[in-house]
Design a protein around this motif. Structure first.
Motif, PDB file in Angstrom:
ATOM      1  N   ILE A  42      24.495  72.377  41.122  1.00 51.15           N
ATOM      2  CA  ILE A  42      25.151  73.462  41.843  1.00 51.15           C
ATOM      3  C   ILE A  42      26.096  74.264  40.957  1.00 51.15           C
ATOM      4  CG2 ILE A  42      27.009  71.944  42.646  1.00 51.15           C
ATOM      5  CD1 ILE A  42      27.098  73.536  45.224  1.00 51.15           C
ATOM      6  N   ASN A  43      26.666  73.641  39.947  1.00 52.05           N
ATOM      7  CA  ASN A  43      27.659  74.345  39.131  1.00 52.05           C
ATOM      8  C   ASN A  43      27.037  75.150  37.993  1.00 52.05           C
ATOM      9  OD1 ASN A  43      26.932  71.870  37.973  1.00 52.05           O
ATOM     10  ND2 ASN A  43      28.875  71.636  36.888  1.00 52.05           N
ATOM     11  N   ALA A  64      29.000  83.104  41.210  1.00 48.08           N
ATOM     12  CA  ALA A  64      29.954  83.058  42.322  1.00 48.08           C
ATOM     13  C   ALA A  64      29.355  83.573  43.630  1.00 48.08           C
ATOM     14  CB  ALA A  64      31.200  83.862  41.955  1.00 48.08           C
ATOM     15  N   GLN A 116      27.492  80.841  45.289  1.00 49.91           N
ATOM     16  CA  GLN A 116      28.427  79.847  45.817  1.00 49.91           C
ATOM     17  C   GLN A 116      29.052  80.333  47.118  1.00 49.91           C
ATOM     18  OE1 GLN A 116      28.271  77.099  44.504  1.00 49.91           O
ATOM     19  NE2 GLN A 116      27.729  77.371  42.351  1.00 49.91           N
ATOM     20  N   SER A 117      29.323  81.632  47.203  1.00 46.39           N
ATOM     21  CA  SER A 117      29.911  82.196  48.419  1.00 46.39           C
ATOM     22  C   SER A 117      28.953  82.067  49.603  1.00 46.39           C
ATOM     23  CB  SER A 117      30.277  83.658  48.181  1.00 46.39           C
ATOM     24  OG  SER A 117      30.799  84.238  49.349  1.00 46.39           O
ATOM     25  N   LEU A 140      28.916  78.514  50.648  1.00 46.70           N
ATOM     26  CA  LEU A 140      30.177  78.142  51.292  1.00 46.70           C
ATOM     27  C   LEU A 140      30.164  78.502  52.771  1.00 46.70           C
ATOM     28  CD1 LEU A 140      33.100  77.169  51.250  1.00 46.70           C
ATOM     29  CD2 LEU A 140      33.783  79.440  50.442  1.00 46.70           C
ATOM     30  N   GLN A 180      26.128  67.934  40.559  1.00 49.73           N
ATOM     31  CA  GLN A 180      26.632  68.747  39.461  1.00 49.73           C
ATOM     32  C   GLN A 180      26.707  67.896  38.200  1.00 49.73           C
ATOM     33  OE1 GLN A 180      30.562  70.290  40.272  1.00 49.73           O
ATOM     34  NE2 GLN A 180      31.569  68.397  39.699  1.00 49.73           N
ATOM     35  N   LEU A 225      33.499  74.670  40.196  1.00 50.78           N
ATOM     36  CA  LEU A 225      33.345  75.241  41.528  1.00 50.78           C
ATOM     37  C   LEU A 225      34.696  75.720  42.045  1.00 50.78           C
ATOM     38  CD1 LEU A 225      30.985  72.602  43.173  1.00 50.78           C
ATOM     39  CD2 LEU A 225      30.352  74.802  42.185  1.00 50.78           C
ATOM     40  N   GLN A 232      35.524  75.922  47.935  1.00 49.94           N
ATOM     41  CA  GLN A 232      34.218  75.305  48.157  1.00 49.94           C
ATOM     42  C   GLN A 232      34.287  73.796  47.970  1.00 49.94           C
ATOM     43  OE1 GLN A 232      31.033  76.995  45.909  1.00 49.94           O
ATOM     44  NE2 GLN A 232      29.486  75.706  46.831  1.00 49.94           N
TER      45      GLN A 232
END
Length: 317
Positions: free
Chosen positions: A105-106, A110, A113-114, A117, A144, A155, A159
């Protein structure tokens, strides 16, 4: 009902050798209605673990490989124009499955990730002007790689706070390594899939209700609160501890400890929670929620060191 989940735990342990904390963490996240973050080097059966869970639980499973060029629409889905009707039609993405493996995931930007989230926090996704609900059973297990590896990014704190637990896995010992070698060889030779009793979604929802009805003494609730307060007002316990913590844990941490302690007691076939249950889940529930000071980093103090010190300083009920 507990026996069914105990059977699932046995099955997971048979498929993921030498990682009992990982298999238990997966079950705790499932029973406590939360998401799981697993950190460790590649090749330690993180993907295999969630695949095994998908075989033992009723529901749809999807794996998403996170890469630097991933787009939010690759997760949520997008509006597709249909020339025959002259209208846009929403085509759902992989987030509309019950069990999601967010692999590495990392490594994603961004914006992705948003989007994830929102799904984790609200169990919904927004595409354009429309919002779409996700399934009632929705579990994200994210993996990760250690941040020291190339191409990884930390992250966002918001999150991280949405994950119920943060587990760390490490390399197995020599005996387990040999057992893994033998297991993979036997699987390659066998034509029969392992037999596991599938747990229905109704079973999961019923177990979650039963867990919330377990007895937890008022003193234990106070103990959880005091553990969290120690992360925010550390100077009341130790000046050394205060010099290590920049930001303490949020109220979500309090809820996470309580839910996971209940789930652990339930898995052990008890109808009450003990201080040992709380202490057993404490590190995994708070490891990703604390922000340490530069002083702690300079002294080589880890988050686990800080959490162990808090358990030592705060008296149990």
């Amino acid at each position: 009902m507990v026996n069914a989940f105990s059977g699932l735990k046995t099955y997971l342990d048979s498929q993921v050798l030498g990682q009992p904390e990982l298999t238990e963490g997966i079950l705790l996240a499932l029973l406590a209605n939360g998401h799981l973050l697993v950190e460790g080097p590649p090749g330690l059966a993180k993907t295999r673990a969630v695949n095994a869970l998908a075989h033992g639980v009723e529901g749809q499973f999807h794996r998403i490989q996170f890469t630097p060029d991933l787009l939010p629409a690759d997760l949520t889905g997008t509006d597709i124009y249909r020339p025959e009707t002259g209208q846009f039609e929403f085509q759902s993405g992989p987030l509309f499955h019950h069990i999601i493996l967010a692999d590495e995931i990392n490594r994603a930007p961004a914006k992705v990730q948003s989007a994830l989230l929102e799904a984790m926090a609200e169990k919904q996704v927004t595409v354009g002007r429309n919002t779409y609900p996700l399934p009632e059973l929705f579990l994200v297990m994210a993996t990760q790689n250690p941040l020291e590896q190339e191409g990884t990014y930390p992250l966002p704190e918001a999150q991280l706070d949405r994950f119920l637990l943060h587990l760390k896995v490490d390399y197995p010992d020599a005996a387990t390594e040999l057992a893994i070698l033998q297991l993979t060889r036997n699987e390659a030779l066998s034509t029969n899939a392992p037999v596991v009793t599938s747990i229905t979604q109704a079973d999961i929802f019923a177990a979650r209700k039963a867990i919330l009805q377990l007895h937890m003494a008022d003193g234990l609730e106070q103990y959880i609160v005091q553990l969290i307060m120690a992360t925010r007002n550390a100077s009341a316990y130790s000046e050394k501890l205060a010099s290590w913590i920049a930001y303490g844990a949020s109220p979500r941490a309090t809820i996470a400890i309580e839910r996971c302690a209940r789930a652990k007691a339930w898995l052990n076939d008890r109808d009450y929670v003990t201080p040992d249950d709380i202490q057993a889940v404490f590190h995994n529930a708070l490891r990703h929620r604390l922000i340490l000071t530069y002083t702690a980093e300079a002294e080589g103090i880890t988050t686990d060191d800080v959490l162990s010190e808090i358990l030592r300083l705060v008296p149990s009920a």
